[in-house]
Scaffold this motif. Structure first.
Motif, PDB file in Angstrom:
ATOM      1  N   ALA A 137       0.803  -1.220   0.000  1.00 16.53           N
ATOM      2  CA  ALA A 137       0.000   0.000   0.000  1.00 16.53           C
ATOM      3  C   ALA A 137       0.838   1.274   0.000  1.00 16.53           C
ATOM      4  O   ALA A 137       0.316   2.351  -0.273  1.00 16.53           O
ATOM      5  N   ASP A 138       2.117   1.173   0.304  1.00 12.32           N
ATOM      6  CA  ASP A 138       2.953   2.365   0.406  1.00 12.32           C
ATOM      7  C   ASP A 138       4.238   2.183  -0.389  1.00 12.32           C
ATOM      8  O   ASP A 138       5.178   1.541   0.082  1.00 12.32           O
ATOM      9  N   PRO A 139       4.307   2.771  -1.587  1.00 12.67           N
ATOM     10  CA  PRO A 139       5.508   2.605  -2.416  1.00 12.67           C
ATOM     11  C   PRO A 139       6.765   3.238  -1.817  1.00 12.67           C
ATOM     12  O   PRO A 139       7.867   2.955  -2.265  1.00 12.67           O
ATOM     13  N   ASP A 140       6.611   4.066  -0.791  1.00 14.61           N
ATOM     14  CA  ASP A 140       7.766   4.694  -0.161  1.00 14.61           C
ATOM     15  C   ASP A 140       8.426   3.823   0.901  1.00 14.61           C
ATOM     16  O   ASP A 140       9.509   4.158   1.379  1.00 14.61           O
ATOM     17  N   LEU A 141       7.792   2.713   1.286  1.00 21.21           N
ATOM     18  CA  LEU A 141       8.393   1.809   2.264  1.00 21.21           C
ATOM     19  C   LEU A 141       9.464   0.971   1.567  1.00 21.21           C
ATOM     20  O   LEU A 141       9.175   0.188   0.666  1.00 21.21           O
ATOM     21  N   VAL A 142      10.706   1.166   1.972  1.00 22.34           N
ATOM     22  CA  VAL A 142      11.846   0.488   1.356  1.00 22.34           C
ATOM     23  C   VAL A 142      11.919  -0.928   1.916  1.00 22.34           C
ATOM     24  O   VAL A 142      12.019  -1.118   3.129  1.00 22.34           O
ATOM     25  N   HIS A 143      11.856  -1.918   1.024  1.00 24.72           N
ATOM     26  CA  HIS A 143      11.922  -3.308   1.478  1.00 24.72           C
ATOM     27  C   HIS A 143      12.480  -4.189   0.371  1.00 24.72           C
ATOM     28  O   HIS A 143      12.573  -3.779  -0.783  1.00 24.72           O
ATOM     29  N   GLY A 144      12.863  -5.405   0.758  1.00 22.58           N
ATOM     30  CA  GLY A 144      13.406  -6.317  -0.229  1.00 22.58           C
ATOM     31  C   GLY A 144      13.673  -7.692   0.327  1.00 22.58           C
ATOM     32  O   GLY A 144      13.434  -7.978   1.499  1.00 22.58           O
ATOM     33  N   SER A 145      14.202  -8.538  -0.552  1.00 21.76           N
ATOM     34  CA  SER A 145      14.356  -9.947  -0.233  1.00 21.76           C
ATOM     35  C   SER A 145      15.612 -10.279   0.564  1.00 21.76           C
ATOM     36  O   SER A 145      15.722 -11.379   1.081  1.00 21.76           O
ATOM     37  N   GLY A 146      16.541  -9.364   0.662  1.00 20.21           N
ATOM     38  CA  GLY A 146      17.694  -9.663   1.496  1.00 20.21           C
ATOM     39  C   GLY A 146      18.957  -8.951   1.072  1.00 20.21           C
ATOM     40  O   GLY A 146      18.994  -8.283   0.046  1.00 20.21           O
ATOM     41  N   PRO A 147      19.991  -9.128   1.869  1.00 27.77           N
ATOM     42  CA  PRO A 147      21.249  -8.415   1.645  1.00 27.77           C
ATOM     43  C   PRO A 147      21.854  -8.629   0.255  1.00 27.77           C
ATOM     44  O   PRO A 147      22.413  -7.716  -0.318  1.00 27.77           O
ATOM     45  N   GLU A 148      21.713  -9.828  -0.291  1.00 28.81           N
ATOM     46  CA  GLU A 148      22.313 -10.098  -1.608  1.00 28.81           C
ATOM     47  C   GLU A 148      21.591  -9.356  -2.729  1.00 28.81           C
ATOM     48  O   GLU A 148      22.179  -9.056  -3.762  1.00 28.81           O
ATOM     49  N   HIS A 149      20.311  -9.080  -2.539  1.00 29.45           N
ATOM     50  CA  HIS A 149      19.496  -8.500  -3.608  1.00 29.45           C
ATOM     51  C   HIS A 149      19.091  -7.060  -3.332  1.00 29.45           C
ATOM     52  O   HIS A 149      18.441  -6.428  -4.163  1.00 29.45           O
ATOM     53  N   GLY A 150      19.421  -6.575  -2.173  1.00 27.09           N
ATOM     54  CA  GLY A 150      19.096  -5.187  -1.855  1.00 27.09           C
ATOM     55  C   GLY A 150      17.624  -4.973  -1.605  1.00 27.09           C
ATOM     56  O   GLY A 150      16.880  -5.879  -1.227  1.00 27.09           O
ATOM     57  N   TRP A 151      17.202  -3.773  -1.857  1.00 28.04           N
ATOM     58  CA  TRP A 151      15.826  -3.358  -1.578  1.00 28.04           C
ATOM     59  C   TRP A 151      15.000  -3.521  -2.845  1.00 28.04           C
ATOM     60  O   TRP A 151      14.517  -2.564  -3.430  1.00 28.04           O
ATOM     61  N   ASP A 152      14.817  -4.769  -3.282  1.00 27.31           N
ATOM     62  CA  ASP A 152      14.198  -5.091  -4.568  1.00 27.31           C
ATOM     63  C   ASP A 152      12.673  -5.234  -4.516  1.00 27.31           C
ATOM     64  O   ASP A 152      12.060  -5.643  -5.489  1.00 27.31           O
ATOM     65  N   ARG A 153      12.061  -4.909  -3.380  1.00 29.83           N
ATOM     66  CA  ARG A 153      10.597  -4.971  -3.202  1.00 29.83           C
ATOM     67  C   ARG A 153      10.053  -6.393  -3.399  1.00 29.83           C
ATOM     68  O   ARG A 153       8.921  -6.583  -3.777  1.00 29.83           O
ATOM     69  N   ARG A 154      10.881  -7.398  -3.100  1.00 31.59           N
ATOM     70  CA  ARG A 154      10.469  -8.790  -3.224  1.00 31.59           C
ATOM     71  C   ARG A 154      10.623  -9.480  -1.884  1.00 31.59           C
ATOM     72  O   ARG A 154      11.201  -8.937  -0.950  1.00 31.59           O
ATOM     73  N   THR A 155      10.136 -10.719  -1.795  1.00 31.37           N
ATOM     74  CA  THR A 155      10.309 -11.539  -0.603  1.00 31.37           C
ATOM     75  C   THR A 155      11.288 -12.665  -0.922  1.00 31.37           C
ATOM     76  O   THR A 155      11.665 -12.870  -2.076  1.00 31.37           O
ATOM     77  N   ASN A 156      11.697 -13.394   0.120  1.00 31.19           N
ATOM     78  CA  ASN A 156      12.576 -14.538  -0.077  1.00 31.19           C
ATOM     79  C   ASN A 156      11.916 -15.791   0.480  1.00 31.19           C
ATOM     80  O   ASN A 156      10.842 -15.719   1.084  1.00 31.19           O
ATOM     81  N   THR A 157      12.576 -16.932   0.288  1.00 33.96           N
ATOM     82  CA  THR A 157      12.044 -18.206   0.786  1.00 33.96           C
ATOM     83  C   THR A 157      13.084 -18.930   1.646  1.00 33.96           C
ATOM     84  O   THR A 157      13.146 -20.155   1.656  1.00 33.96           O
ATOM     85  N   LEU A 158      13.878 -18.166   2.388  1.00 38.00           N
ATOM     86  CA  LEU A 158      14.891 -18.767   3.252  1.00 38.00           C
ATOM     87  C   LEU A 158      14.233 -19.642   4.315  1.00 38.00           C
ATOM     88  O   LEU A 158      13.203 -19.290   4.875  1.00 38.00           O
ATOM     89  N   GLY A 159      14.810 -20.790   4.577  1.00 35.91           N
ATOM     90  CA  GLY A 159      14.289 -21.695   5.590  1.00 35.91           C
ATOM     91  C   GLY A 159      12.986 -22.374   5.198  1.00 35.91           C
ATOM     92  O   GLY A 159      12.331 -22.975   6.036  1.00 35.91           O
ATOM     93  N   GLY A 160      12.586 -22.245   3.937  1.00 32.86           N
ATOM     94  CA  GLY A 160      11.345 -22.860   3.479  1.00 32.86           C
ATOM     95  C   GLY A 160      10.103 -22.045   3.767  1.00 32.86           C
ATOM     96  O   GLY A 160       8.989 -22.494   3.503  1.00 32.86           O
ATOM     97  N   GLY A 161      10.258 -20.855   4.308  1.00 29.88           N
ATOM     98  CA  GLY A 161       9.117 -19.971   4.561  1.00 29.88           C
ATOM     99  C   GLY A 161       9.215 -18.736   3.687  1.00 29.88           C
ATOM    100  O   GLY A 161       9.817 -18.760   2.618  1.00 29.88           O
ATOM    101  N   ARG A 162       8.644 -17.659   4.163  1.00 32.07           N
ATOM    102  CA  ARG A 162       8.705 -16.385   3.449  1.00 32.07           C
ATOM    103  C   ARG A 162       9.410 -15.370   4.335  1.00 32.07           C
ATOM    104  O   ARG A 162       9.269 -15.417   5.559  1.00 32.07           O
ATOM    105  N   GLY A 163      10.151 -14.473   3.709  1.00 31.63           N
ATOM    106  CA  GLY A 163      10.855 -13.458   4.472  1.00 31.63           C
ATOM    107  C   GLY A 163      10.962 -12.163   3.706  1.00 31.63           C
ATOM    108  O   GLY A 163      10.891 -12.140   2.476  1.00 31.63           O
TER     109      GLY A 163
END
Length: 122
Positions: free
Chosen positions: A78-104
């Motif tokens: 809902a807020d394009p200004d919230l900086v987020h991403g899948s992790g340190p290797e990918h930066g703030w790519d606005r995606r999630t990751n699947t580390l540990g078999g879950g979502r992050g």
């Protein structure tokens, strides 16, 4: 005796702004607790924000259930200004990751702190 983490102190430029930022992500309402703006995370833990300490960015990780994670994703979408991403290797790519078999996902706050949220321990 079991060891239980009771509280963390996070330095912030503005303690109330820092506490409200995290509250927006995980729910709850900050309250005054001495010189801190405190946000209760669960029955055992509060995160206390202090604006009387040197500001240094930190990393704080939270294991959450799927419902809380979905609510967090809705806030992020809902807020394009919230900086987020899948992790340190990918930066703030606005995606999630699947580390540990879950979502992050990692979220950066205005003070430079990285909040990590995951549904399975990586």
């Amino acid at each position: 005796m079991t060891i239980t983490l009771n509280h963390l102190i996070i330095p912030a430029a503005d303690r109330w702004a820092g506490a409200r930022f995290l509250a927006r992500l995980i729910g709850g309402e900050p309250v005054a607790a001495g010189p801190f703006a405190a946000l209760r995370v669960n029955d055992d833990l509060t995160v206390d924000f202090a604006d009387d300490q040197p500001l240094a960015a930190g990393h704080y990780a939270f294991l959450v259930d799927d419902a809380r994670f979905d609510a967090l994703l809705a806030v992020l979408a809902a807020d394009p200004d919230l900086v987020h991403g899948s992790g340190p290797e990918h930066g703030w790519d606005r995606r999630t990751n699947t580390l540990g078999g879950g979502r992050g996902v990692y979220v950066r706050d205005p003070d430079g702190h990285a909040y990590e949220f995951f549904t399975a321990v990586p």
